[in-house]
Design an enzyme around this catalytic site. Sequence first.
Site: not given
Ligand code: BGC
Length: 345
Positions: A74, A99, A173, A175, A245, A310
């Site tokens: 952010r 992002h 990104h 998961y 987070d 990340e």
């Molecule tokens: C962020 C989260 C966000 C997510 C979105 C992550 O990298 O830290 O806050 O909601 O990305 O998928």
Amino acid sequence: MHKLPDGRNVFQYTLKNRAGVTAQIINYGATVTSLRVPDRNGIMGDVVLGFDSLQGYIDGTAYFGAVVGRYGNRIGKGRFQLDGKQYQLTINDGENHLHGGKIGFNKVLWEAKTLGDREEPSVQLQYRSRDGEEGYPGTVTLNVTYALTGKNELRIDYEGTTDKPTILNPTQHSYFNLSGSLTNTVLDHTLMIEADSFTPIDRGLIPTGQLASVANTPMDFRTPVTIGAHIDDPYEQLSFGRGYDHNWVLKGSSGQLRKAAELYEPASGRLMTVFTDQPGLQFYAGNFLNGTAKGKNGIAYGRRVGLCLETQAFPDTPNKPHFPQVTLRPGQVYRQTTIYQFSTK
Ligand code: BGC
């Protein structure tokens, strides 16, 4: 892997090493769509969330498996100054920029070419982001190379250039869920992060600018901790993030490849070790997943079924002059190397 609505083809590349570990990557979003690694009995399992069809990635809003940028994470109110000039980026997360904006690097088609050999298959993806895209100055060319090494590592090398001063802070990104079953949550995984401090955030998840010690807090991952142990503790930082987070401040010198984290899933024995040359690590526990995304085999991805690690600079660095900066100028080359290494225990 089919076509975009405008008719352009999207291709899927499969990297496979001699041990049979495979990584699949599409050139839409430079996205890792599957990563199959062995458990302690040698049984392969897919350890990343994603979709069976391209449409899932086109519709997805949670950046599944993609490279995000120009700025991963952010930027407060989407504003920053560079060389005395004020820039306004797209606002796409409350009042902030997240992002890369509405159409970030995860929502564009990259050019791909395969490289490497049987010992180390790899694919290189390139995206040219135009001057002014999502509010960012300068034309940026970013190359991302995914390689699958003989040591069961997915290595990601980034190289970026610009024709005007700008900021660049891409990250990956994916998961992860090491259980091999994408219906279990990650709360039973243990995590270790090589960090003595983290960057506390406000309600909008923007860093306050402080570096806070992890000691005696639920943010302490200096030795392996089960993720579920403290994720719902009554701790203000966790309530702001709806769980973990946050950005951890990695030990050692940035610019140097070093161990950043270890993620372990006890039932399968899978261990993932993360190495990076970046200053920070965002650990996002999938708190915002809510079952609306129907993933592989039609599985609805519920809260905390995957987590992201990340590697990047800290969030909001352009507005925090004491954080390591991500300014990129013509003639300079942005570089990042991050490795996700898989073994068992
Ligand atoms: C962020 C989260 C966000 C997510 C979105 C992550 O990298 O830290 O806050 O909601 O990305 O998928």
